[in-house]
Scaffold this active site. Structure first.
Site, short mmCIF file in Angstrom:
data_model
loop_
_atom_site.label_atom_id
_atom_site.label_comp_id
_atom_site.label_asym_id
_atom_site.label_seq_id
_atom_site.Cartn_x
_atom_site.Cartn_y
_atom_site.Cartn_z
N LYS A 89 0.96 -1.25 0.12
CA LYS A 89 -0.07 0.01 -0.19
C LYS A 89 0.78 1.34 -0.18
CE LYS A 89 -3.06 -1.32 -0.66
NZ LYS A 89 -3.13 -2.28 -2.00
N SER A 90 2.11 1.23 -0.40
CA SER A 90 2.77 2.28 -0.69
C SER A 90 3.15 2.71 -1.96
CB SER A 90 4.13 1.81 -0.03
OG SER A 90 4.63 1.86 1.07
N GLY A 91 2.02 2.38 -2.98
CA GLY A 91 2.26 2.81 -4.39
C GLY A 91 2.91 1.71 -5.30
N THR A 92 2.79 0.62 -4.89
CA THR A 92 3.51 -0.45 -5.73
C THR A 92 2.97 -0.24 -7.05
OG1 THR A 92 3.27 -1.75 -3.77
CG2 THR A 92 4.23 -2.80 -5.81
N HIS A 151 7.31 -7.84 -1.97
CA HIS A 151 6.97 -7.20 -0.87
C HIS A 151 8.20 -7.59 0.17
CE1 HIS A 151 3.68 -4.86 -2.22
NE2 HIS A 151 2.86 -5.76 -1.95
N TYR A 242 6.54 7.98 -1.51
CA TYR A 242 5.33 8.39 -2.50
C TYR A 242 4.76 9.76 -2.40
CZ TYR A 242 0.26 7.61 -3.45
OH TYR A 242 -1.05 7.85 -3.88
P1 A3P Z 1 -4.93 4.88 -1.12
O1 A3P Z 1 -5.50 3.67 -0.67
O2 A3P Z 1 -4.41 5.76 -0.02
O3 A3P Z 1 -5.81 5.40 -2.17
P2 A3P Z 1 -0.28 -0.48 -3.66
O4 A3P Z 1 -0.24 -0.27 -5.00
O5 A3P Z 1 1.04 -0.66 -3.05
O6 A3P Z 1 -1.07 -1.49 -3.23
O7 A3P Z 1 -0.71 0.87 -3.02
C1 A3P Z 1 -1.91 1.26 -3.25
C2 A3P Z 1 -2.10 2.83 -2.80
O8 A3P Z 1 -1.72 3.58 -4.06
C3 A3P Z 1 -3.78 3.26 -2.76
O9 A3P Z 1 -3.55 4.44 -1.85
C4 A3P Z 1 -3.75 3.81 -4.15
O10 A3P Z 1 -4.92 4.48 -4.46
C5 A3P Z 1 -2.60 4.62 -4.75
N1 A3P Z 1 -2.34 4.38 -6.18
C6 A3P Z 1 -2.76 3.42 -6.87
N2 A3P Z 1 -2.19 3.95 -8.14
C7 A3P Z 1 -1.86 5.22 -8.19
C8 A3P Z 1 -1.26 5.89 -8.93
N3 A3P Z 1 -1.12 5.78 -10.44
N4 A3P Z 1 -1.03 7.13 -8.46
C9 A3P Z 1 -0.93 7.46 -7.32
N5 A3P Z 1 -1.50 6.67 -6.34
C10 A3P Z 1 -1.89 5.48 -6.75
#
Ligand code: A3P
Length: 352
Positions: A89-92, A151, A242
């Site tokens: 959930k860091s923007g993977t 991860h 992020y």
């Molecule tokens: P939020 O739940 O705060 O909206 P991961 O990809 O590591 O699973 O992290 C998911 C988080 O990244 C979610 O955050 C999601 O909305 C956000 N996210 C997904 N795609 C993104 C993008 N293209 N740009 C910025 N944030 C993004």
């Protein structure tokens, strides 16, 4: 094993090469021994839908532990390969899209791009899934360089992984926690069949996260592992945040491209190629694509639906879910755990 339907080509190729009976039996034995070891690890079932197990000082999603063991013994990337590592959930998803679009920018036009019809997770697979099919994948059949993601905490990476370049992306723990809580709740609902397990309320989940009990946790130990390695070997480990990427995606994409060994030329910069990739991979663009709006989970391998990776994509959304006391408590833990490391999340605690 037949190719896994979850991997868009060319990843299915890793499972296609003819295998002798001896190879098949070897893999069977390998995975059976990993499963036996896994069954002896402490297990934690309080945060559905995924059980966690304590493996080498980290809480790892139980269903991936045999795969982690397989990665530790059998992942041998080429020096040209790139490994993206993140805390969940860091923007993977974003990092996968950006690096894939950047590395392959000469192969695809923006109007007919693989990211328009495949999820970023299909374009850049998680090693944890690639190694979870009771077959050691043959990664040498893949084009060089290939981008992989994981991860895995740094101490769990095999030494062989240090031969390739590693990009680590982290995020403020408050937003990471809020995003994780939503994600696991959505995953639980979409994966539940007859078993209508209760979700975990936010306060209880917050306590667990604060104690380090979250997928890949403790959060701080994981971040510190990559932070320290990025200081030791800056040419091999790029440490990204992020919040900083959200603030200036163009500047960070240029940095990423340079690190990956495919810097943008002056001509490309002049022609707006960097901005085009940032736009293609933006939250608003990706979230609206049919492939990423899919709400269907894969029950077979407990894969959450593509839509669960796109929620709000904002910095500071924690303010809508955590009380000031909770925020202060998590900030205090973070400050204490990171003390003396030179890493801090204080500047990312920006109120929206
Ligand atoms: P939020 O739940 O705060 O909206 P991961 O990809 O590591 O699973 O992290 C998911 C988080 O990244 C979610 O955050 C999601 O909305 C956000 N996210 C997904 N795609 C993104 C993008 N293209 N740009 C910025 N944030 C993004």
């Amino acid at each position: 094993m037949a190719c896994s339907p979850n991997y868009a080509p060319p990843f299915s190729q890793c499972f296609l090469s003819p295998r002798s009976q001896q190879d098949i039996e070897r893999d069977e034995q390998i995975y059976s021994s990993y499963e036996k070891l896994t069954s002896q690890l402490p297990i934690f079932n309080e945060w559905p839908p995924y059980s966690l197990q304590h493996y080498q000082s980290f809480w790892i999603t139980a269903m991936f532990i045999p795969a982690c063991m397989a990665i530790q013994s059998h992942f041998n990337p080429r020096p040209s390969d790139i490994l993206l590592v993140t805390s969940p959930k860091s923007g993977t998803t974003w990092l996968k899209a950006l690096s894939f679009a950047t590395l392959h920018r000469h192969s695809f036009s923006l109007s007919d791009h693989p990211l328009l019809s495949n999820t970023p997770h299909q374009c850049v697979p998680f090693l944890e899934y690639l190694f979870s099919h009771r077959t050691i994948p043959d990664l040498n059949v893949l084009p060089s360089p290939t981008i992989f993601a994981a991860h895995l905490p740094f101490p769990l990476l095999p030494r062989s992984a240090l031969s390739c370049r590693i990009v680590y992306l982290c995020r403020d723990p408050k937003d990471t926690f809020v995003s994780l809580w939503h994600f696991l709740e959505k995953s639980r609902i979409s994966l539940s069949t007859e078993d209508k397990s209760e979700g975990l309320d936010l306060n209880k989940a917050f306590q667990l996260f604060s104690q380090g009990m979250a997928p890949g946790g403790p959060f701080w130990d994981r971040v510190l592992g990559y932070w320290k390695e990025s200081l030791r070997r800056p040419g091999k480990v790029l440490f990204l945040r992020y919040e900083e990427m959200m603030e200036d995606p163009v500047c960070h994409l240029k940095k990423l491209a340079e690190f990956m060994g495919c810097p943008f030329s002056t001509e490309e910069e002049k022609n707006g190629v960097v901005e085009d990739i940032v736009k293609l991979c933006s939250f608003d663009n990706l979230r609206e694509l049919k492939v990423n709006k899919d709400n269907k989970a894969s029950l077979e391998d407990k894969r959450p639906p593509p839509s669960s990776f796109f929620r709000k994509g904002k910095v500071g959304d924690w303010v809508n879910y955590l009380s000031m006391e909770m925020a202060e408590s998590l900030d205090a833990i973070t400050k204490e755990k990171l003390h003396g490391s030179g890493l801090s999340f204080e500047s990312s605690t920006v109120l929206p």
